[in-house]
Design a protein around this motif. Structure first.
Motif, PDB file in Angstrom:
ATOM      1  N   TYR A 402      -1.148   2.739  -3.964  1.00 45.54           N
ATOM      2  CA  TYR A 402      -0.780   3.708  -5.002  1.00 45.54           C
ATOM      3  C   TYR A 402      -1.996   4.511  -5.445  1.00 45.54           C
ATOM      4  O   TYR A 402      -1.921   5.724  -5.647  1.00 45.54           O
ATOM      5  CB  TYR A 402      -0.162   2.983  -6.200  1.00 45.54           C
ATOM      6  N   VAL A 547       5.220   1.687 -12.219  1.00 45.31           N
ATOM      7  CA  VAL A 547       3.951   1.551 -11.512  1.00 45.31           C
ATOM      8  C   VAL A 547       3.276   0.226 -11.856  1.00 45.31           C
ATOM      9  O   VAL A 547       2.556  -0.348 -11.049  1.00 45.31           O
ATOM     10  CB  VAL A 547       3.022   2.731 -11.876  1.00 45.31           C
ATOM     11  N   GLY A 563       4.558  -0.486  -5.638  1.00 46.04           N
ATOM     12  CA  GLY A 563       3.136  -0.303  -5.394  1.00 46.04           C
ATOM     13  C   GLY A 563       2.247  -1.238  -6.155  1.00 46.04           C
ATOM     14  O   GLY A 563       1.148  -0.867  -6.538  1.00 46.04           O
TER      15      GLY A 563
END
Length: 580
Positions: A402, A547, A563
Protein backbone atom coordinates in the motif's frame (compact mmCIF):
# COMPACT_ATOMS: atom_id res chain seq x y z
CA UNK A 1 -52.80 89.40 -39.12
CA UNK A 2 -52.39 85.62 -38.99
CA UNK A 3 -55.72 83.79 -39.49
CA UNK A 4 -54.27 80.39 -38.51
CA UNK A 5 -54.50 79.29 -34.87
CA UNK A 6 -51.14 78.77 -33.10
CA UNK A 7 -49.71 75.25 -33.17
CA UNK A 8 -50.19 73.17 -30.06
CA UNK A 9 -47.05 71.79 -28.43
CA UNK A 10 -46.84 68.06 -28.00
CA UNK A 11 -44.54 65.26 -26.87
CA UNK A 12 -44.18 61.84 -28.48
CA UNK A 13 -43.78 58.82 -26.20
CA UNK A 14 -42.23 55.70 -27.76
CA UNK A 15 -41.89 52.41 -25.92
CA UNK A 16 -40.57 48.94 -26.71
CA UNK A 17 -40.62 46.02 -24.32
CA UNK A 18 -36.87 45.49 -23.81
CA UNK A 19 -33.43 46.94 -24.38
CA UNK A 20 -32.67 44.11 -26.80
CA UNK A 21 -35.75 44.88 -28.89
CA UNK A 22 -34.78 48.55 -28.95
CA UNK A 23 -31.10 48.10 -29.79
CA UNK A 24 -31.28 45.13 -32.15
CA UNK A 25 -34.69 45.71 -33.75
CA UNK A 26 -36.18 48.69 -35.57
CA UNK A 27 -39.25 49.26 -33.41
CA UNK A 28 -38.25 52.67 -31.91
CA UNK A 29 -37.23 54.09 -35.30
CA UNK A 30 -40.45 52.87 -36.92
CA UNK A 31 -42.54 54.49 -34.17
CA UNK A 32 -40.54 57.71 -34.46
CA UNK A 33 -41.28 57.96 -38.19
CA UNK A 34 -44.98 57.39 -37.55
CA UNK A 35 -44.97 60.07 -34.87
CA UNK A 36 -43.26 62.63 -37.10
CA UNK A 37 -45.78 62.05 -39.87
CA UNK A 38 -48.70 62.30 -37.41
CA UNK A 39 -47.47 65.61 -35.95
CA UNK A 40 -47.08 67.04 -39.44
CA UNK A 41 -50.58 65.92 -40.55
CA UNK A 42 -52.21 67.31 -37.40
CA UNK A 43 -50.29 70.61 -37.55
CA UNK A 44 -48.70 69.97 -34.12
CA UNK A 45 -45.33 71.16 -32.87
CA UNK A 46 -43.15 68.23 -31.72
CA UNK A 47 -41.28 69.56 -28.73
CA UNK A 48 -39.71 66.39 -27.25
CA UNK A 49 -39.49 62.66 -27.97
CA UNK A 50 -39.30 60.12 -25.14
CA UNK A 51 -38.02 56.59 -25.83
CA UNK A 52 -38.51 53.88 -23.22
CA UNK A 53 -36.85 50.48 -23.58
CA UNK A 54 -38.64 48.56 -20.85
CA UNK A 55 -41.82 46.67 -20.09
CA UNK A 56 -45.01 48.63 -19.31
CA UNK A 57 -46.46 45.84 -17.16
CA UNK A 58 -44.57 46.89 -14.02
CA UNK A 59 -46.10 48.72 -11.06
CA UNK A 60 -43.84 51.68 -11.74
CA UNK A 61 -44.88 52.77 -15.24
CA UNK A 62 -42.10 54.00 -17.57
CA UNK A 63 -44.45 56.65 -19.07
CA UNK A 64 -44.52 58.48 -15.73
CA UNK A 65 -41.33 60.35 -16.64
CA UNK A 66 -42.91 61.80 -19.81
CA UNK A 67 -46.13 62.64 -17.92
CA UNK A 68 -44.15 64.52 -15.26
CA UNK A 69 -42.53 66.54 -18.06
CA UNK A 70 -45.98 67.50 -19.41
CA UNK A 71 -47.22 68.50 -15.95
CA UNK A 72 -44.54 71.20 -15.64
CA UNK A 73 -46.09 74.53 -16.83
CA UNK A 74 -42.67 75.76 -18.00
CA UNK A 75 -42.69 73.16 -20.79
CA UNK A 76 -46.07 74.38 -22.19
CA UNK A 77 -47.37 70.99 -23.44
CA UNK A 78 -50.97 70.51 -24.68
CA UNK A 79 -50.82 67.11 -26.43
CA UNK A 80 -49.36 63.74 -25.40
CA UNK A 81 -49.07 61.44 -28.44
CA UNK A 82 -48.64 57.66 -28.34
CA UNK A 83 -48.72 55.02 -31.06
CA UNK A 84 -51.37 52.89 -29.33
CA UNK A 85 -52.70 52.11 -25.87
CA UNK A 86 -50.60 48.94 -25.57
CA UNK A 87 -47.48 51.12 -26.13
CA UNK A 88 -48.74 53.47 -23.38
CA UNK A 89 -49.30 50.80 -20.71
CA UNK A 90 -49.95 47.08 -20.33
CA UNK A 91 -51.08 47.41 -16.72
CA UNK A 92 -54.78 47.22 -17.55
CA UNK A 93 -57.59 49.72 -17.06
CA UNK A 94 -56.43 50.81 -13.60
CA UNK A 95 -52.95 51.89 -14.76
CA UNK A 96 -54.41 53.49 -17.90
CA UNK A 97 -56.93 55.53 -15.92
CA UNK A 98 -54.31 56.59 -13.40
CA UNK A 99 -51.92 57.88 -16.08
CA UNK A 100 -54.58 59.57 -18.21
CA UNK A 101 -56.18 61.37 -15.25
CA UNK A 102 -52.82 62.99 -14.45
CA UNK A 103 -52.70 64.45 -17.96
CA UNK A 104 -56.33 65.63 -17.86
CA UNK A 105 -55.71 67.40 -14.56
CA UNK A 106 -53.13 69.57 -16.33
CA UNK A 107 -55.23 69.99 -19.52
CA UNK A 108 -53.00 67.76 -21.62
CA UNK A 109 -54.83 65.64 -24.22
CA UNK A 110 -53.84 62.00 -24.69
CA UNK A 111 -53.92 61.06 -28.39
CA UNK A 112 -53.09 57.84 -30.22
CA UNK A 113 -52.28 57.74 -33.93
CA UNK A 114 -54.92 55.02 -34.54
CA UNK A 115 -57.77 57.27 -33.33
CA UNK A 116 -59.16 55.04 -30.57
CA UNK A 117 -58.71 57.76 -27.94
CA UNK A 118 -61.06 60.69 -28.54
CA UNK A 119 -60.78 64.16 -27.02
CA UNK A 120 -64.51 64.74 -27.49
CA UNK A 121 -66.52 65.47 -24.30
CA UNK A 122 -70.31 65.25 -24.01
CA UNK A 123 -72.41 66.94 -21.32
CA UNK A 124 -75.71 65.14 -20.76
CA UNK A 125 -77.21 68.37 -19.29
CA UNK A 126 -75.98 70.69 -22.02
CA UNK A 127 -79.59 71.34 -23.24
CA UNK A 128 -80.35 72.81 -19.83
CA UNK A 129 -77.18 74.88 -19.69
CA UNK A 130 -75.95 73.04 -16.55
CA UNK A 131 -72.74 71.05 -16.10
CA UNK A 132 -71.51 68.73 -13.38
CA UNK A 133 -68.46 66.50 -13.15
CA UNK A 134 -70.66 63.43 -13.39
CA UNK A 135 -72.64 64.78 -16.38
CA UNK A 136 -69.51 65.12 -18.57
CA UNK A 137 -68.10 61.97 -20.13
CA UNK A 138 -65.98 60.74 -23.04
CA UNK A 139 -67.81 58.57 -25.61
CA UNK A 140 -64.60 56.65 -26.30
CA UNK A 141 -63.95 55.83 -22.63
CA UNK A 142 -65.42 52.32 -22.84
CA UNK A 143 -63.45 51.42 -25.94
CA UNK A 144 -60.29 52.82 -24.32
CA UNK A 145 -60.83 50.70 -21.20
CA UNK A 146 -61.48 47.61 -23.32
CA UNK A 147 -58.29 48.27 -25.32
CA UNK A 148 -56.27 48.72 -22.10
CA UNK A 149 -57.60 45.41 -20.75
CA UNK A 150 -56.93 43.72 -24.10
CA UNK A 151 -53.32 44.95 -23.95
CA UNK A 152 -52.96 43.47 -20.46
CA UNK A 153 -54.49 40.16 -21.57
CA UNK A 154 -52.19 40.08 -24.58
CA UNK A 155 -49.18 40.67 -22.32
CA UNK A 156 -50.29 37.80 -20.07
CA UNK A 157 -50.75 35.47 -23.05
CA UNK A 158 -47.36 36.37 -24.53
CA UNK A 159 -45.55 35.98 -21.20
CA UNK A 160 -47.33 32.71 -20.42
CA UNK A 161 -46.28 31.20 -23.73
CA UNK A 162 -42.71 32.50 -23.55
CA UNK A 163 -41.98 31.88 -19.85
CA UNK A 164 -43.83 28.57 -19.89
CA UNK A 165 -41.66 27.33 -22.75
CA UNK A 166 -38.48 28.57 -21.03
CA UNK A 167 -39.42 26.78 -17.79
CA UNK A 168 -40.05 23.57 -19.69
CA UNK A 169 -36.73 23.77 -21.54
CA UNK A 170 -34.86 24.65 -18.32
CA UNK A 171 -36.24 21.50 -16.69
CA UNK A 172 -35.11 19.50 -19.73
CA UNK A 173 -31.52 20.68 -19.15
CA UNK A 174 -31.13 23.53 -21.63
CA UNK A 175 -29.87 26.98 -20.69
CA UNK A 176 -32.22 29.97 -20.78
CA UNK A 177 -30.54 32.88 -19.04
CA UNK A 178 -27.44 34.96 -19.66
CA UNK A 179 -24.23 32.93 -19.73
CA UNK A 180 -22.38 33.00 -16.38
CA UNK A 181 -18.69 33.83 -16.16
CA UNK A 182 -16.62 31.11 -17.80
CA UNK A 183 -19.29 30.21 -20.38
CA UNK A 184 -20.66 31.42 -23.71
CA UNK A 185 -24.14 30.62 -25.01
CA UNK A 186 -24.43 28.51 -28.12
CA UNK A 187 -27.49 27.39 -30.08
CA UNK A 188 -27.75 23.73 -30.95
CA UNK A 189 -30.12 21.85 -33.24
CA UNK A 190 -31.93 19.28 -31.08
CA UNK A 191 -35.04 17.12 -31.22
CA UNK A 192 -36.73 19.98 -29.37
CA UNK A 193 -35.75 22.55 -32.00
CA UNK A 194 -32.90 25.04 -31.80
CA UNK A 195 -32.06 25.35 -28.11
CA UNK A 196 -29.39 27.17 -26.09
CA UNK A 197 -26.57 25.43 -24.25
CA UNK A 198 -23.36 26.68 -22.64
CA UNK A 199 -19.84 26.32 -24.06
CA UNK A 200 -16.57 27.07 -22.23
CA UNK A 201 -15.25 30.58 -22.80
CA UNK A 202 -11.61 30.22 -23.90
CA UNK A 203 -10.33 33.16 -21.83
CA UNK A 204 -12.57 32.85 -18.73
CA UNK A 205 -12.98 29.10 -18.19
CA UNK A 206 -9.34 28.43 -17.11
CA UNK A 207 -9.73 30.82 -14.15
CA UNK A 208 -12.88 29.03 -12.93
CA UNK A 209 -11.27 25.60 -13.28
CA UNK A 210 -8.22 26.82 -11.36
CA UNK A 211 -10.43 28.05 -8.50
CA UNK A 212 -11.94 24.59 -8.06
CA UNK A 213 -8.61 22.79 -8.36
CA UNK A 214 -6.83 24.98 -5.79
CA UNK A 215 -9.67 24.76 -3.28
CA UNK A 216 -9.99 20.99 -3.69
CA UNK A 217 -6.29 20.55 -2.89
CA UNK A 218 -6.71 22.27 0.47
CA UNK A 219 -3.14 23.56 0.57
CA UNK A 220 -4.12 27.25 0.34
CA UNK A 221 -6.60 29.37 2.26
CA UNK A 222 -9.45 31.00 0.37
CA UNK A 223 -7.69 34.36 0.61
CA UNK A 224 -4.50 32.88 -0.86
CA UNK A 225 -6.48 31.30 -3.71
CA UNK A 226 -8.02 34.68 -4.52
CA UNK A 227 -4.54 36.24 -4.63
CA UNK A 228 -3.28 33.44 -6.89
CA UNK A 229 -6.18 33.79 -9.35
CA UNK A 230 -5.67 37.56 -9.50
CA UNK A 231 -1.96 37.02 -10.08
CA UNK A 232 -2.80 34.91 -13.12
CA UNK A 233 -4.71 37.87 -14.58
CA UNK A 234 -8.37 37.36 -13.63
CA UNK A 235 -10.72 40.23 -14.48
CA UNK A 236 -14.50 40.18 -14.18
CA UNK A 237 -16.57 40.31 -17.37
CA UNK A 238 -17.09 43.73 -18.95
CA UNK A 239 -20.68 44.96 -19.27
CA UNK A 240 -22.06 47.96 -21.13
CA UNK A 241 -23.55 50.72 -19.02
CA UNK A 242 -26.46 52.56 -20.63
CA UNK A 243 -27.89 55.99 -19.96
CA UNK A 244 -30.65 55.95 -17.36
CA UNK A 245 -33.03 57.98 -19.51
CA UNK A 246 -31.93 56.83 -22.98
CA UNK A 247 -31.18 53.12 -23.04
CA UNK A 248 -29.92 53.34 -26.63
CA UNK A 249 -26.92 55.40 -25.46
CA UNK A 250 -23.89 53.63 -23.96
CA UNK A 251 -22.25 55.88 -21.36
CA UNK A 252 -19.54 53.53 -20.13
CA UNK A 253 -18.84 50.03 -18.94
CA UNK A 254 -18.65 48.11 -15.69
CA UNK A 255 -16.56 45.12 -14.70
CA UNK A 256 -12.91 44.47 -15.30
CA UNK A 257 -12.38 44.07 -11.55
CA UNK A 258 -10.15 41.63 -9.69
CA UNK A 259 -11.59 38.66 -7.84
CA UNK A 260 -12.61 39.11 -4.20
CA UNK A 261 -13.46 36.55 -1.52
CA UNK A 262 -17.25 37.04 -1.79
CA UNK A 263 -17.34 36.36 -5.54
CA UNK A 264 -14.86 33.48 -5.20
CA UNK A 265 -17.20 31.66 -2.80
CA UNK A 266 -20.10 32.22 -5.21
CA UNK A 267 -18.06 30.67 -8.01
CA UNK A 268 -17.15 27.46 -6.13
CA UNK A 269 -20.72 27.03 -4.82
CA UNK A 270 -22.44 27.45 -8.22
CA UNK A 271 -23.48 23.96 -9.42
CA UNK A 272 -23.71 25.04 -13.08
CA UNK A 273 -19.91 24.73 -13.24
CA UNK A 274 -20.41 20.99 -12.70
CA UNK A 275 -23.14 20.86 -15.36
CA UNK A 276 -25.98 20.92 -12.80
CA UNK A 277 -28.74 23.54 -12.86
CA UNK A 278 -30.67 24.50 -9.71
CA UNK A 279 -32.92 27.51 -9.93
CA UNK A 280 -36.45 28.76 -9.35
CA UNK A 281 -37.73 27.30 -12.62
CA UNK A 282 -36.57 23.81 -11.63
CA UNK A 283 -38.21 24.39 -8.21
CA UNK A 284 -34.83 23.96 -6.55
CA UNK A 285 -34.46 20.44 -7.92
CA UNK A 286 -31.04 19.61 -9.34
CA UNK A 287 -31.24 19.08 -13.11
CA UNK A 288 -28.46 17.57 -15.21
CA UNK A 289 -27.80 19.91 -18.13
CA UNK A 290 -27.53 18.96 -21.79
CA UNK A 291 -23.95 20.24 -21.77
CA UNK A 292 -20.80 19.46 -19.82
CA UNK A 293 -19.69 21.64 -16.93
CA UNK A 294 -16.24 23.14 -16.55
CA UNK A 295 -15.36 20.73 -13.73
CA UNK A 296 -16.38 17.20 -12.79
CA UNK A 297 -18.88 16.47 -10.04
CA UNK A 298 -16.12 14.90 -7.93
CA UNK A 299 -13.99 18.05 -8.21
CA UNK A 300 -17.01 20.22 -7.33
CA UNK A 301 -17.71 18.12 -4.21
CA UNK A 302 -14.05 18.18 -3.18
CA UNK A 303 -13.88 21.97 -3.54
CA UNK A 304 -16.99 22.47 -1.40
CA UNK A 305 -15.68 20.20 1.38
CA UNK A 306 -19.03 18.62 2.26
CA UNK A 307 -21.03 21.85 2.56
CA UNK A 308 -22.46 21.23 -0.91
CA UNK A 309 -22.54 17.74 -2.37
CA UNK A 310 -23.82 16.58 -5.76
CA UNK A 311 -24.86 12.91 -5.87
CA UNK A 312 -25.48 11.16 -9.19
CA UNK A 313 -27.23 7.79 -9.27
CA UNK A 314 -28.86 6.01 -12.20
CA UNK A 315 -28.82 9.15 -14.32
CA UNK A 316 -30.52 11.24 -11.61
CA UNK A 317 -28.74 13.99 -9.69
CA UNK A 318 -29.40 15.59 -6.32
CA UNK A 319 -27.79 18.51 -4.50
CA UNK A 320 -27.43 18.30 -0.73
CA UNK A 321 -26.53 21.09 1.63
CA UNK A 322 -25.02 19.04 4.43
CA UNK A 323 -24.52 20.34 7.93
CA UNK A 324 -21.13 19.34 9.36
CA UNK A 325 -21.29 16.34 11.74
CA UNK A 326 -21.73 17.24 15.39
CA UNK A 327 -18.24 16.07 16.31
CA UNK A 328 -16.73 18.38 13.69
CA UNK A 329 -18.36 21.51 15.10
CA UNK A 330 -15.91 23.54 17.16
CA UNK A 331 -17.10 23.93 20.74
CA UNK A 332 -15.00 26.61 22.35
CA UNK A 333 -11.24 27.06 22.40
CA UNK A 334 -9.13 23.98 21.64
CA UNK A 335 -7.53 22.70 24.80
CA UNK A 336 -4.18 20.88 24.41
CA UNK A 337 -4.78 19.17 27.79
CA UNK A 338 -7.73 17.27 26.25
CA UNK A 339 -6.86 17.01 22.54
CA UNK A 340 -8.98 13.90 21.79
CA UNK A 341 -12.35 15.27 22.94
CA UNK A 342 -13.14 16.31 19.37
CA UNK A 343 -12.18 12.95 17.85
CA UNK A 344 -13.61 10.37 20.29
CA UNK A 345 -17.32 9.94 21.11
CA UNK A 346 -19.18 8.82 24.23
CA UNK A 347 -19.97 5.06 24.00
CA UNK A 348 -23.53 5.62 25.29
CA UNK A 349 -24.87 8.62 23.34
CA UNK A 350 -22.18 8.81 20.61
CA UNK A 351 -21.76 12.55 21.19
CA UNK A 352 -18.39 14.35 21.53
CA UNK A 353 -16.70 13.95 24.92
CA UNK A 354 -15.87 16.83 27.21
CA UNK A 355 -12.60 17.31 29.04
CA UNK A 356 -12.14 18.83 32.47
CA UNK A 357 -10.24 18.42 35.73
CA UNK A 358 -12.21 17.85 38.96
CA UNK A 359 -10.82 18.91 42.30
CA UNK A 360 -10.33 16.15 44.92
CA UNK A 361 -10.64 16.33 48.70
CA UNK A 362 -6.94 17.11 49.12
CA UNK A 363 -7.10 19.96 46.56
CA UNK A 364 -5.49 17.97 43.76
CA UNK A 365 -6.98 18.13 40.28
CA UNK A 366 -7.81 14.95 38.35
CA UNK A 367 -8.13 15.48 34.58
CA UNK A 368 -10.56 13.21 32.76
CA UNK A 369 -12.66 12.81 29.62
CA UNK A 370 -16.38 12.58 30.36
CA UNK A 371 -19.90 12.89 28.98
CA UNK A 372 -21.71 15.90 30.39
CA UNK A 373 -25.34 16.09 31.61
CA UNK A 374 -26.94 13.73 29.09
CA UNK A 375 -28.77 11.44 31.49
CA UNK A 376 -25.93 8.94 31.93
CA UNK A 377 -22.51 8.77 33.52
CA UNK A 378 -19.23 8.23 31.69
CA UNK A 379 -15.82 9.33 32.89
CA UNK A 380 -12.30 8.09 32.11
CA UNK A 381 -9.11 9.57 33.62
CA UNK A 382 -6.93 11.28 31.00
CA UNK A 383 -3.99 8.98 31.71
CA UNK A 384 -6.06 5.79 31.17
CA UNK A 385 -7.69 7.37 28.10
CA UNK A 386 -4.39 8.15 26.38
CA UNK A 387 -2.89 4.77 27.34
CA UNK A 388 -5.83 3.10 25.56
CA UNK A 389 -5.19 5.17 22.45
CA UNK A 390 -1.47 4.34 22.61
CA UNK A 391 -2.18 0.59 22.74
CA UNK A 392 -4.67 0.92 19.89
CA UNK A 393 -2.23 2.80 17.62
CA UNK A 394 0.50 0.25 18.23
CA UNK A 395 -1.81 -2.42 16.76
CA UNK A 396 -1.77 -0.64 13.38
CA UNK A 397 0.60 -1.19 10.52
CA UNK A 398 0.27 -0.34 6.85
CA UNK A 399 1.54 -2.92 4.39
CA UNK A 400 4.54 -2.12 2.14
CA UNK A 401 2.42 -2.74 -0.97
CA UNK A 402 0.00 0.00 0.00
CA UNK A 403 2.84 2.39 0.87
CA UNK A 404 4.54 1.83 -2.51
CA UNK A 405 1.27 2.39 -4.35
CA UNK A 406 0.66 5.57 -2.38
CA UNK A 407 4.16 6.91 -3.11
CA UNK A 408 3.75 6.30 -6.84
CA UNK A 409 0.31 7.94 -6.87
CA UNK A 410 1.64 11.05 -5.10
CA UNK A 411 4.64 11.31 -7.42
CA UNK A 412 2.35 11.03 -10.47
CA UNK A 413 0.06 13.76 -9.11
CA UNK A 414 3.07 15.95 -8.30
CA UNK A 415 4.41 15.67 -11.84
CA UNK A 416 0.95 16.54 -13.16
CA UNK A 417 0.88 19.68 -11.01
CA UNK A 418 4.37 20.63 -12.11
CA UNK A 419 3.06 20.69 -15.68
CA UNK A 420 0.18 22.90 -14.52
CA UNK A 421 2.70 25.32 -12.98
CA UNK A 422 4.40 25.51 -16.35
CA UNK A 423 1.04 26.46 -17.85
CA UNK A 424 0.74 29.18 -15.20
CA UNK A 425 4.12 30.55 -16.32
CA UNK A 426 2.78 30.73 -19.88
CA UNK A 427 -0.25 32.61 -18.55
CA UNK A 428 2.08 35.05 -16.78
CA UNK A 429 3.87 35.71 -20.08
CA UNK A 430 0.54 36.34 -21.78
CA UNK A 431 -0.51 38.65 -18.95
CA UNK A 432 2.75 40.62 -19.21
CA UNK A 433 2.25 41.03 -22.97
CA UNK A 434 -1.32 42.18 -22.40
CA UNK A 435 -0.26 44.75 -19.80
CA UNK A 436 2.51 46.07 -22.08
CA UNK A 437 -0.01 46.56 -24.89
CA UNK A 438 -2.35 48.30 -22.45
CA UNK A 439 0.53 50.55 -21.33
CA UNK A 440 1.27 51.54 -24.94
CA UNK A 441 -2.40 52.37 -25.58
CA UNK A 442 -2.55 54.43 -22.38
CA UNK A 443 0.61 56.31 -23.32
CA UNK A 444 -0.79 57.08 -26.79
CA UNK A 445 -3.83 58.78 -25.23
CA UNK A 446 -1.61 61.43 -23.62
CA UNK A 447 -0.70 62.84 -27.04
CA UNK A 448 -4.29 63.91 -27.70
CA UNK A 449 -5.00 65.48 -24.29
CA UNK A 450 -4.63 69.09 -23.25
CA UNK A 451 -6.14 68.89 -19.77
CA UNK A 452 -3.51 68.61 -17.04
CA UNK A 453 -5.97 66.80 -14.78
CA UNK A 454 -6.73 64.14 -17.43
CA UNK A 455 -3.01 63.70 -18.16
CA UNK A 456 -2.35 63.28 -14.43
CA UNK A 457 -4.93 60.50 -14.10
CA UNK A 458 -3.63 58.68 -17.19
CA UNK A 459 -0.07 58.91 -15.86
CA UNK A 460 -1.27 57.34 -12.59
CA UNK A 461 -2.88 54.50 -14.57
CA UNK A 462 0.35 54.07 -16.52
CA UNK A 463 2.42 53.82 -13.32
CA UNK A 464 -0.02 51.26 -11.93
CA UNK A 465 0.29 49.12 -15.07
CA UNK A 466 4.11 49.35 -14.95
CA UNK A 467 4.00 48.24 -11.32
CA UNK A 468 1.91 45.17 -12.23
CA UNK A 469 4.34 44.29 -15.03
CA UNK A 470 7.32 44.60 -12.68
CA UNK A 471 5.59 42.38 -10.08
CA UNK A 472 4.82 39.65 -12.65
CA UNK A 473 8.38 39.75 -14.02
CA UNK A 474 9.75 39.43 -10.47
CA UNK A 475 7.46 36.48 -9.72
CA UNK A 476 8.53 34.72 -12.90
CA UNK A 477 12.23 35.32 -12.14
CA UNK A 478 11.77 34.06 -8.57
CA UNK A 479 10.07 30.89 -9.83
CA UNK A 480 12.97 30.33 -12.23
CA UNK A 481 15.67 30.85 -9.58
CA UNK A 482 14.07 28.55 -7.03
CA UNK A 483 15.55 25.06 -6.99
CA UNK A 484 12.95 22.47 -8.03
CA UNK A 485 11.69 20.24 -5.24
CA UNK A 486 12.78 16.61 -5.33
CA UNK A 487 9.49 14.87 -4.63
CA UNK A 488 11.21 11.49 -4.33
CA UNK A 489 13.22 12.68 -1.31
CA UNK A 490 10.07 14.01 0.36
CA UNK A 491 8.17 10.79 -0.28
CA UNK A 492 10.96 8.79 1.36
CA UNK A 493 10.27 10.74 4.54
CA UNK A 494 6.53 10.15 4.15
CA UNK A 495 7.21 6.47 3.61
CA UNK A 496 9.21 6.34 6.84
CA UNK A 497 6.33 7.71 8.90
CA UNK A 498 3.85 5.34 7.27
CA UNK A 499 6.12 2.49 8.33
CA UNK A 500 6.44 4.02 11.83
CA UNK A 501 2.86 5.07 12.60
CA UNK A 502 3.56 5.27 16.32
CA UNK A 503 6.06 8.08 15.75
CA UNK A 504 3.52 10.00 13.71
CA UNK A 505 0.50 9.39 15.94
CA UNK A 506 2.01 9.15 19.42
CA UNK A 507 5.25 11.09 19.65
CA UNK A 508 4.15 14.47 18.38
CA UNK A 509 5.27 17.50 20.38
CA UNK A 510 2.00 19.31 19.68
CA UNK A 511 -0.87 17.35 21.33
CA UNK A 512 -3.49 18.98 19.08
CA UNK A 513 -1.58 17.85 15.98
CA UNK A 514 -1.25 14.36 17.47
CA UNK A 515 -5.03 14.16 17.96
CA UNK A 516 -5.66 15.52 14.45
CA UNK A 517 -3.47 12.77 12.92
CA UNK A 518 -5.39 10.22 14.97
CA UNK A 519 -8.67 11.54 13.56
CA UNK A 520 -7.45 11.06 9.98
CA UNK A 521 -7.38 7.26 10.27
CA UNK A 522 -11.15 7.16 10.88
CA UNK A 523 -13.98 7.46 8.39
CA UNK A 524 -16.39 7.93 11.28
CA UNK A 525 -15.45 9.26 14.71
CA UNK A 526 -15.12 6.25 17.05
CA UNK A 527 -16.54 5.79 20.54
CA UNK A 528 -14.20 5.12 23.44
CA UNK A 529 -15.55 1.56 23.71
CA UNK A 530 -14.60 0.85 20.08
CA UNK A 531 -11.04 1.99 20.73
CA UNK A 532 -10.86 -0.06 23.91
CA UNK A 533 -12.16 -3.15 22.08
CA UNK A 534 -9.85 -2.48 19.15
CA UNK A 535 -6.79 -2.98 21.30
CA UNK A 536 -7.67 -6.70 21.16
CA UNK A 537 -9.58 -6.94 17.85
CA UNK A 538 -9.61 -4.17 15.24
CA UNK A 539 -12.57 -5.76 13.42
CA UNK A 540 -14.82 -4.35 16.17
CA UNK A 541 -13.99 -0.78 15.07
CA UNK A 542 -16.61 -0.05 12.41
CA UNK A 543 -15.51 3.53 11.74
CA UNK A 544 -11.84 2.74 11.11
CA UNK A 545 -10.63 3.35 7.57
CA UNK A 546 -10.17 0.03 5.75
CA UNK A 547 -6.50 0.82 5.15
CA UNK A 548 -5.87 0.20 8.86
CA UNK A 549 -8.42 -2.54 9.58
CA UNK A 550 -7.38 -6.12 10.48
CA UNK A 551 -9.79 -9.03 10.31
CA UNK A 552 -7.96 -11.17 12.88
CA UNK A 553 -5.04 -10.06 15.03
CA UNK A 554 -3.96 -13.70 15.51
CA UNK A 555 -3.69 -14.33 11.76
CA UNK A 556 -0.10 -13.99 10.57
CA UNK A 557 -1.00 -13.62 6.91
CA UNK A 558 -1.66 -10.45 4.95
CA UNK A 559 -5.26 -9.22 4.70
CA UNK A 560 -5.76 -9.23 0.92
CA UNK A 561 -7.05 -6.07 -0.74
CA UNK A 562 -7.06 -4.13 2.52
CA UNK A 563 -3.29 -3.96 2.26
CA UNK A 564 -2.51 -4.62 5.94
CA UNK A 565 -0.56 -7.06 7.99
CA UNK A 566 -0.52 -7.80 11.75
CA UNK A 567 1.70 -5.55 13.82
CA UNK A 568 4.98 -7.12 14.97
CA UNK A 569 7.26 -5.79 17.66
CA UNK A 570 10.44 -4.19 16.42
CA UNK A 571 13.10 -1.87 17.69
CA UNK A 572 12.09 1.76 17.16
CA UNK A 573 15.00 3.81 15.97
CA UNK A 574 15.33 7.57 16.25
CA UNK A 575 14.83 9.74 13.17
CA UNK A 576 16.02 13.27 12.58
CA UNK A 577 13.03 13.91 10.32
CA UNK A 578 10.44 13.44 13.05
CA UNK A 579 7.58 15.90 12.71
CA UNK A 580 7.16 18.58 15.34
Amino acid sequence: MNDFPPKENGVAAIRVSSVKQGTEGDSPEAQKEQMAQFFMSQNLNLKKVFIFLESASKDEQPMQEAIDYCKDPKNDIQVFVIKSIDRFTRGGSYSYDFLKMQLERYNVKLVDIYGIISSQKINTLAHLGVEYKWSVFSPSKKSEILEAERAKDEMRDIMSRMIGAEIRYARMGYWIRRAPYGFDTDKLETSNGKRCILRPNASEAPFVIKMFELRARGTLTDEQIVEEINRLGYKSRLKKKRDKHDKTTIVGQTGGNELNLKHFLKFVQYPIYAGINTEKWTQGKATKCKFEGLVSIDLFNAANKGKLTIVEENGEVALYRIRPPEYRITKGVKNPEFPYKKYVMCPTCEKPLYGSASKGRLGKYYPAYHCNSRGHYFRVPSRDFEETITKFVKNLQVSPEYIDALVEAVVTEWEKREKELHKDDVNIDARIAELKAQARMTADKIRFLNSEVAIKYIEEDLLKIEGQIAMLIAEKANATVQEPINIRVIMEKVKYFLEHLDELLLYQINPLAKAAYFGVIWDKAPTYQEILSGTQDLSLCEGLNEVFKLKNMENDSMVGHQGLEPWTRRLRVSCSNQLS
